[in-house]
Design an enzyme around this catalytic site. Structure first.
Site, PDB file in Angstrom:
ATOM      1  N   ASP A  27     -17.571  14.573   5.170  1.00  0.00           N
ATOM      2  CA  ASP A  27     -16.593  14.432   4.471  1.00  0.00           C
ATOM      3  C   ASP A  27     -16.474  12.681   3.486  1.00  0.00           C
ATOM      4  O   ASP A  27     -17.460  12.884   2.726  1.00  0.00           O
ATOM      5  CB  ASP A  27     -16.254  13.160   5.799  1.00  0.00           C
ATOM      6  CG  ASP A  27     -15.218  12.175   5.683  1.00  0.00           C
ATOM      7  OD1 ASP A  27     -13.802  12.731   4.696  1.00  0.00           O
ATOM      8  OD2 ASP A  27     -14.997  11.334   5.641  1.00  0.00           O
ATOM      9  N   SER A  28     -15.732  13.264   3.103  1.00  0.00           N
ATOM     10  CA  SER A  28     -16.137  11.783   2.039  1.00  0.00           C
ATOM     11  C   SER A  28     -16.861  10.337   2.010  1.00  0.00           C
ATOM     12  O   SER A  28     -17.336   9.751   1.681  1.00  0.00           O
ATOM     13  CB  SER A  28     -14.061  10.914   1.702  1.00  0.00           C
ATOM     14  OG  SER A  28     -13.779  10.320   2.906  1.00  0.00           O
ATOM     15  N   CYS A  49     -13.164  16.716   6.804  1.00  0.00           N
ATOM     16  CA  CYS A  49     -12.182  15.215   5.867  1.00  0.00           C
ATOM     17  C   CYS A  49     -10.657  16.495   6.135  1.00  0.00           C
ATOM     18  O   CYS A  49     -10.515  17.866   5.215  1.00  0.00           O
ATOM     19  CB  CYS A  49     -13.001  15.362   4.417  1.00  0.00           C
ATOM     20  SG  CYS A  49     -11.579  14.725   3.321  1.00  0.00           S
ATOM     21  N   GLU A  69     -14.411   2.472   6.104  1.00  0.00           N
ATOM     22  CA  GLU A  69     -16.030   2.689   5.732  1.00  0.00           C
ATOM     23  C   GLU A  69     -16.467   2.065   5.505  1.00  0.00           C
ATOM     24  O   GLU A  69     -17.442   0.913   6.059  1.00  0.00           O
ATOM     25  CB  GLU A  69     -14.765   3.937   4.130  1.00  0.00           C
ATOM     26  CG  GLU A  69     -16.223   3.557   3.366  1.00  0.00           C
ATOM     27  CD  GLU A  69     -16.813   5.583   4.074  1.00  0.00           C
ATOM     28  OE1 GLU A  69     -17.966   5.735   4.141  1.00  0.00           O
ATOM     29  OE2 GLU A  69     -16.328   6.190   4.673  1.00  0.00           O
ATOM     30  N   CYS A  95      -6.680  11.541   9.766  1.00  0.00           N
ATOM     31  CA  CYS A  95      -7.391  11.938   8.250  1.00  0.00           C
ATOM     32  C   CYS A  95      -8.586  11.436   9.486  1.00  0.00           C
ATOM     33  O   CYS A  95      -8.501  10.669  10.649  1.00  0.00           O
ATOM     34  CB  CYS A  95      -7.728  10.316   7.308  1.00  0.00           C
ATOM     35  SG  CYS A  95      -8.634   9.833   7.447  1.00  0.00           S
ATOM     36  N   HIS A 136     -11.355   9.748   9.510  1.00  0.00           N
ATOM     37  CA  HIS A 136     -11.664   7.973   9.841  1.00  0.00           C
ATOM     38  C   HIS A 136     -10.503   7.046  11.043  1.00  0.00           C
ATOM     39  O   HIS A 136     -11.188   5.974  11.383  1.00  0.00           O
ATOM     40  CB  HIS A 136     -11.281   7.653   8.598  1.00  0.00           C
ATOM     41  CG  HIS A 136     -12.309   7.598   6.989  1.00  0.00           C
ATOM     42  ND1 HIS A 136     -12.163   8.505   6.440  1.00  0.00           N
ATOM     43  CD2 HIS A 136     -13.182   6.659   6.964  1.00  0.00           C
ATOM     44  CE1 HIS A 136     -13.619   8.506   5.661  1.00  0.00           C
ATOM     45  NE2 HIS A 136     -14.110   7.675   5.663  1.00  0.00           N
TER      46      HIS A 136
HETATM   47  N1  DGL Z   1     -11.644  11.376   6.328  1.00  0.00           N
HETATM   48  C1  DGL Z   1     -11.214  12.027   5.395  1.00  0.00           C
HETATM   49  C2  DGL Z   1      -9.832  12.550   5.532  1.00  0.00           C
HETATM   50  O1  DGL Z   1      -9.875  13.476   6.598  1.00  0.00           O
HETATM   51  C3  DGL Z   1     -10.527  11.100   3.879  1.00  0.00           C
HETATM   52  C4  DGL Z   1     -10.279   9.715   3.938  1.00  0.00           C
HETATM   53  C5  DGL Z   1     -10.350   9.680   2.591  1.00  0.00           C
HETATM   54  O2  DGL Z   1     -11.854   9.382   1.634  1.00  0.00           O
HETATM   55  O3  DGL Z   1      -9.570   9.109   1.597  1.00  0.00           O
HETATM   56  O4  DGL Z   1      -8.653  12.965   5.291  1.00  0.00           O
END
Ligand code: DGL
Length: 280
Positions: free
Chosen positions: A8-9, A72, A151, A192, A194
């Site tokens: 993931d990011s 992600c 984050e 997302c 996150h």
């Molecule tokens: N967790 C990621 C997603 O599912 C990306 C969040 C990000 O880095 O902007 O889209």
């Protein structure tokens, strides 16, 4: 068996790793948090694609992974197709906003979607809505800054928690009215990975009736299927359960203490499972 690669990011994909671990307690996982380059959601698709390919190459070269889970939504939208082309013999599972399940769950027919800018503006998301979203009203919100705040929340400061609450309040009120009455949004898609970690904050804002939908368990089931693991029989799989350090390797391109805090807080994993790496 070779480990399953997950990336993931940043730390958001740990929500998918939780589901993978539940489904396959005997599998080994190697996770890359690309925190030095996060957030992906407000970067160009070309940038996200280049990072996704660099991480896939890294995982394949150093770990000979058995499968790749793109944990992600933003990276799946930008890079899943090109990753499949470059690594055609590697089983690959992506994460997409749960449009189809949400359409089936909603009673009012009004559904909210929270996702990154990159995801909501992607051709893949437009296709998802077109293919599975017909007949419902979709309220879609790009949530700039929310993934970054989550984050940073691994530092667990009260300041960050307040910022997350304010962003959630702002974006949910921009989506419209939530509730079970006609015309109200009764289902919210967490588009997302996150955002799964702020479920409680969203729940407190929206009340107990609104359904919050994410894709962690569906992704875990799909990974099991691709690897030929028996469904629903995780506990009966042969062999003794692995210790956390045998089972999980968590790597970050960013801050090691931040990943260690997230691993401890969200997965109960010891700091020794984590390391810092460079992925070019
Ligand atoms: N967790 C990621 C997603 O599912 C990306 C969040 C990000 O880095 O902007 O889209």
């Amino acid at each position: 068996m070779a480990p399953v690669g997950v990336f993931d990011s940043g730390v958001g994909g740990l929500s998918v790793l939780q589901a993978l671990r539940r489904a396959m307690p005997q599998a080994r996982f190697v996770y890359v948090a690309d925190s030095a380059y996060s957030p992906y959601g407000e970067k160009t698709a070309a940038f996200v694609q280049a990072r996704s390919h660099a991480i896939a190459r890294f995982l394949q070269t150093h770990y000979g992974i058995a499968a790749l889970v793109v944990a992600c939504n933003t990276a799946t939208a930008a890079a899943a197709e090109s990753l499949r082309q470059d690594w055609h013999s590697l089983p690959l599972v992506g994460v997409e906003p749960a449009i189809k399940p949400a359409a089936q769950l909603s009673r009012t027919g009004h559904i909210g979607v929270m996702a990154t800018r990159g995801t909501v503006h992607s051709a893949r998301f437009a296709r998802l809505l077109h293919d599975f979203g017909q007949g419902a009203h979709w309220h879609v919100q790009a949530c700039d800054g929310l993934a970054a705040a989550i984050e940073n929340s691994t530092a667990a400061t009260l300041l960050e928690d307040e910022k997350i609450r304010a962003l959630c309040a702002h974006y949910t009120s921009a989506l419209g009215q939530f509730g079970l009455k006609n015309g109200q949004i009764d289902t919210l898609v967490l588009g997302c990975t996150h955002y799964v970690f702020v479920r409680d904050t969203l729940r407190a804002l929206l009340g107990p009736d609104v359904q919050l939908v994410d894709t962690g368990d569906a992704v875990a089931r799909q990974t099991q299927r691709l690897l030929g693991w028996p469904q629903g029989r995780a506990d009966e799989h042969e062999g003794a359960p692995l210790s956390p350090a045998q089972h999980m390797q968590l790597l970050t391109t960013g801050s090691l203490p931040a990943l260690q805090r997230a691993a401890q807080r969200w997965l109960g994993l010891p700091a020794g499972c984590c390391a810092q790496v460079q992925v070019d």
